[in-house]
Scaffold this motif. Structure first.
Motif, mmCIF file in Angstrom:
data_model
loop_
_atom_site.group_PDB
_atom_site.id
_atom_site.type_symbol
_atom_site.label_atom_id
_atom_site.label_comp_id
_atom_site.label_asym_id
_atom_site.label_seq_id
_atom_site.Cartn_x
_atom_site.Cartn_y
_atom_site.Cartn_z
ATOM 1 N N ILE A 248 0.859 -1.182 0.000
ATOM 2 C CA ILE A 248 0.000 0.000 0.000
ATOM 3 C C ILE A 248 0.893 1.229 0.000
ATOM 4 C CG2 ILE A 248 -1.763 1.282 1.267
ATOM 5 C CD1 ILE A 248 -2.579 -1.376 2.554
ATOM 6 N N GLN A 249 0.585 2.182 -0.877
ATOM 7 C CA GLN A 249 1.424 3.378 -0.962
ATOM 8 C C GLN A 249 1.252 4.225 0.283
ATOM 9 O OE1 GLN A 249 0.716 5.962 -4.305
ATOM 10 N NE2 GLN A 249 2.718 6.900 -4.129
ATOM 11 N N ARG A 250 2.388 4.650 0.864
ATOM 12 C CA ARG A 250 2.374 5.518 2.043
ATOM 13 C C ARG A 250 3.309 6.685 1.764
ATOM 14 N NH1 ARG A 250 3.898 0.984 6.385
ATOM 15 N NH2 ARG A 250 5.463 0.681 4.762
ATOM 16 N N ARG A 251 2.743 7.883 1.615
ATOM 17 C CA ARG A 251 3.539 9.062 1.278
ATOM 18 C C ARG A 251 3.916 9.856 2.525
ATOM 19 N NH1 ARG A 251 3.414 11.100 -3.834
ATOM 20 N NH2 ARG A 251 5.007 12.483 -3.010
ATOM 21 N N SER A 252 3.992 9.178 3.658
ATOM 22 C CA SER A 252 4.370 9.874 4.892
ATOM 23 C C SER A 252 5.889 9.948 4.968
ATOM 24 C CB SER A 252 3.821 9.141 6.112
ATOM 25 O OG SER A 252 4.231 7.784 6.107
ATOM 26 N N PHE A 253 6.441 11.040 4.479
ATOM 27 C CA PHE A 253 7.874 11.224 4.492
ATOM 28 C C PHE A 253 8.340 11.596 5.892
ATOM 29 C CE2 PHE A 253 6.597 12.289 0.131
ATOM 30 C CZ PHE A 253 7.406 11.411 -0.574
ATOM 31 N N LEU A 254 9.615 11.850 5.996
ATOM 32 C CA LEU A 254 10.171 12.292 7.269
ATOM 33 C C LEU A 254 9.879 13.770 7.471
ATOM 34 C CD1 LEU A 254 13.586 10.448 7.323
ATOM 35 C CD2 LEU A 254 11.666 10.083 8.845
ATOM 36 N N ARG A 255 8.662 14.145 7.271
ATOM 37 C CA ARG A 255 8.214 15.512 7.537
ATOM 38 C C ARG A 255 7.350 15.454 8.782
ATOM 39 N NH1 ARG A 255 7.744 20.450 4.732
ATOM 40 N NH2 ARG A 255 8.916 19.484 3.046
ATOM 41 N N VAL A 256 7.670 16.239 9.758
ATOM 42 C CA VAL A 256 6.989 16.168 11.043
ATOM 43 C C VAL A 256 6.404 17.526 11.403
ATOM 44 C CG1 VAL A 256 8.453 14.295 11.879
ATOM 45 C CG2 VAL A 256 9.105 16.665 12.349
ATOM 46 N N HIS A 257 5.323 17.496 12.164
ATOM 47 C CA HIS A 257 4.747 18.740 12.667
ATOM 48 C C HIS A 257 5.630 19.251 13.798
ATOM 49 C CE1 HIS A 257 1.063 18.660 10.331
ATOM 50 N NE2 HIS A 257 0.998 17.367 10.556
ATOM 51 N N ALA A 258 5.953 20.527 13.720
ATOM 52 C CA ALA A 258 6.815 21.119 14.742
ATOM 53 C C ALA A 258 6.699 22.630 14.682
ATOM 54 C CB ALA A 258 8.270 20.709 14.519
ATOM 55 N N ASN A 259 6.530 23.252 15.833
ATOM 56 C CA ASN A 259 6.486 24.708 15.928
ATOM 57 C C ASN A 259 7.844 25.204 16.417
ATOM 58 O OD1 ASN A 259 3.174 24.262 17.143
ATOM 59 N ND2 ASN A 259 3.722 24.982 15.117
ATOM 60 N N LEU A 260 8.702 25.531 15.450
ATOM 61 C CA LEU A 260 10.053 25.993 15.740
ATOM 62 C C LEU A 260 10.206 27.444 15.289
ATOM 63 C CD1 LEU A 260 12.117 22.912 14.459
ATOM 64 C CD2 LEU A 260 11.138 23.285 16.723
ATOM 65 N N GLU A 261 11.072 28.170 15.961
ATOM 66 C CA GLU A 261 11.314 29.570 15.602
ATOM 67 C C GLU A 261 12.244 29.655 14.389
ATOM 68 O OE1 GLU A 261 12.670 32.003 18.763
ATOM 69 O OE2 GLU A 261 10.851 31.783 19.954
ATOM 70 N N LEU A 262 11.837 30.474 13.437
ATOM 71 C CA LEU A 262 12.620 30.668 12.219
ATOM 72 C C LEU A 262 12.837 32.160 12.005
ATOM 73 C CD1 LEU A 262 13.796 29.227 9.615
ATOM 74 C CD2 LEU A 262 11.665 29.931 8.507
ATOM 75 N N ALA A 263 14.091 32.578 12.001
ATOM 76 C CA ALA A 263 14.428 33.957 11.668
ATOM 77 C C ALA A 263 14.610 34.073 10.167
ATOM 78 C CB ALA A 263 15.706 34.382 12.396
ATOM 79 N N ILE A 264 14.030 35.122 9.575
ATOM 80 C CA ILE A 264 14.009 35.281 8.123
ATOM 81 C C ILE A 264 14.572 36.649 7.750
ATOM 82 C CG2 ILE A 264 12.528 35.417 6.078
ATOM 83 C CD1 ILE A 264 10.471 33.771 7.645
ATOM 84 N N GLN A 265 15.330 36.674 6.665
ATOM 85 C CA GLN A 265 15.778 37.936 6.082
ATOM 86 C C GLN A 265 15.521 37.896 4.586
ATOM 87 O OE1 GLN A 265 19.670 40.016 7.089
ATOM 88 N NE2 GLN A 265 20.120 39.342 5.008
ATOM 89 N N ILE A 266 14.813 38.891 4.060
ATOM 90 C CA ILE A 266 14.523 38.928 2.628
ATOM 91 C C ILE A 266 15.513 39.848 1.924
ATOM 92 C CG2 ILE A 266 12.104 38.342 2.936
ATOM 93 C CD1 ILE A 266 11.376 41.248 2.627
ATOM 94 N N GLU A 267 15.314 40.023 0.608
ATOM 95 C CA GLU A 267 16.307 40.713 -0.207
ATOM 96 C C GLU A 267 16.603 42.129 0.254
ATOM 97 O OE1 GLU A 267 13.732 39.028 -1.335
ATOM 98 O OE2 GLU A 267 14.196 37.842 -3.134
ATOM 99 N N ASP A 268 15.589 42.838 0.759
ATOM 100 C CA ASP A 268 15.817 44.226 1.184
ATOM 101 C C ASP A 268 16.355 44.308 2.613
ATOM 102 O OD1 ASP A 268 13.674 43.603 2.765
ATOM 103 O OD2 ASP A 268 12.332 45.151 1.973
ATOM 104 N N LEU A 269 16.778 43.152 3.147
ATOM 105 C CA LEU A 269 17.374 43.024 4.482
ATOM 106 C C LEU A 269 16.358 43.182 5.615
ATOM 107 C CD1 LEU A 269 20.764 44.926 3.968
ATOM 108 C CD2 LEU A 269 20.208 42.530 3.532
ATOM 109 N N THR A 270 15.060 43.234 5.265
ATOM 110 C CA THR A 270 14.028 43.208 6.298
ATOM 111 C C THR A 270 14.075 41.865 7.016
ATOM 112 O OG1 THR A 270 12.613 44.636 4.978
ATOM 113 C CG2 THR A 270 11.545 43.406 6.739
ATOM 114 N N ARG A 271 13.930 41.916 8.331
ATOM 115 C CA ARG A 271 13.989 40.687 9.132
ATOM 116 C C ARG A 271 12.675 40.471 9.868
ATOM 117 N NH1 ARG A 271 19.297 38.594 10.889
ATOM 118 N NH2 ARG A 271 20.930 39.603 9.662
ATOM 119 N N ALA A 272 12.375 39.203 10.151
ATOM 120 C CA ALA A 272 11.193 38.839 10.928
ATOM 121 C C ALA A 272 11.424 37.465 11.533
ATOM 122 C CB ALA A 272 9.944 38.840 10.056
#
Length: 217
Positions: free
Chosen positions: A101-125
């Motif tokens: 039976i096909q099972r497409r459950s990859f090693l992707r897990v639910h998790a609420n982790l903090e991610l810092a982001i910077q875009i091209e104009d150097l804006t951060r969030a």
């Protein structure tokens, strides 16, 4: 029943990009080791386009036995070997991980982790992840920080482990899809476009620990 040397494998790749996720590739087993299969670089079905795979990338595979039955398993890339041609090493599944039976459950897990982001104009969030895997992650959009599909992001992820250690994982990601949720929030799906093998391995380690936690509950 494990596939044998020279047997054909049909492969789909875990991707937040739905168009990429439905593509099917074909490869051949070049060698079998105790805990790995060595396969040729996959080729897209119906074309001669080779698919470059990356360390930690998650795969859904099936092969067809002589009696015409499809056998499915999920795995991931563990390395590469330069022979006459380049070979890809993938994890050999345990016997009970192979299914009809096909099972497409990859090693992707639910998790609420903090991610810092910077875009091209150097804006951060700072954003919060919804799920994460070896090929990418999803984050919740913030009202004061709008993203668009195709946008490139520099990211730093805070990854906690069961032993209380904390790692900071740096990578570049691309926004591949934005989904509007019923709550009014946005779910932004990102794929890794530049990440070192060691940084990806930190994420895979976290995913294995989280899956183990699920199984022991």
């Amino acid at each position: 029943m494990y596939p044998k040397i020279n047997e054909i494998l049909f492969i789909q790749i875990a991707s937040a990009d739905e168009k990429e996720a439905i593509k099917e590739y074909k490869s051949r087993i070049a060698d079998v080791e105790d805990d790995s299969f060595l396969i040729e670089v996959p080729m897209q079905q119906g074309s001669s386009r080779l698919k470059r795979l990356f360390f930690g990338e998650e795969l859904s595979i099936y092969y067809i036995t002589e009696d015409g039955v499809r056998h499915y398993f999920n795995t991931y890339v563990t390395g590469f070997e330069e022979d006459i041609v380049r070979l890809v090493r993938i994890r050999k599944p345990l016997p009970d991980e192979i299914s009809k039976i096909q099972r497409r459950s990859f090693l992707r897990v639910h998790a609420n982790l903090e991610l810092a982001i910077q875009i091209e104009d150097l804006t951060r969030a700072v954003a919060l992840t919804e799920d994460i895997g070896g090929g990418g992650l999803s984050i919740y959009g913030e009202p004061n920080f709008s993203l668009v599909e195709g946008q490139k992001l520099n990211c730093w992820l805070l990854v906690p482990y069961r032993n209380s250690a904390i790692e900071h994982v740096a990578f570049e990601a691309e926004v591949v899809r934005i989904k509007e949720l019923e709550t009014g929030r946005q779910l932004c799906m990102l794929k890794f476009v530049q990440i070192t093998d060691s940084e990806r391995q930190k994420i895979i380690k976290f995913c294995f620990e989280r899956q183990l936690d699920y199984r022991t509950k």
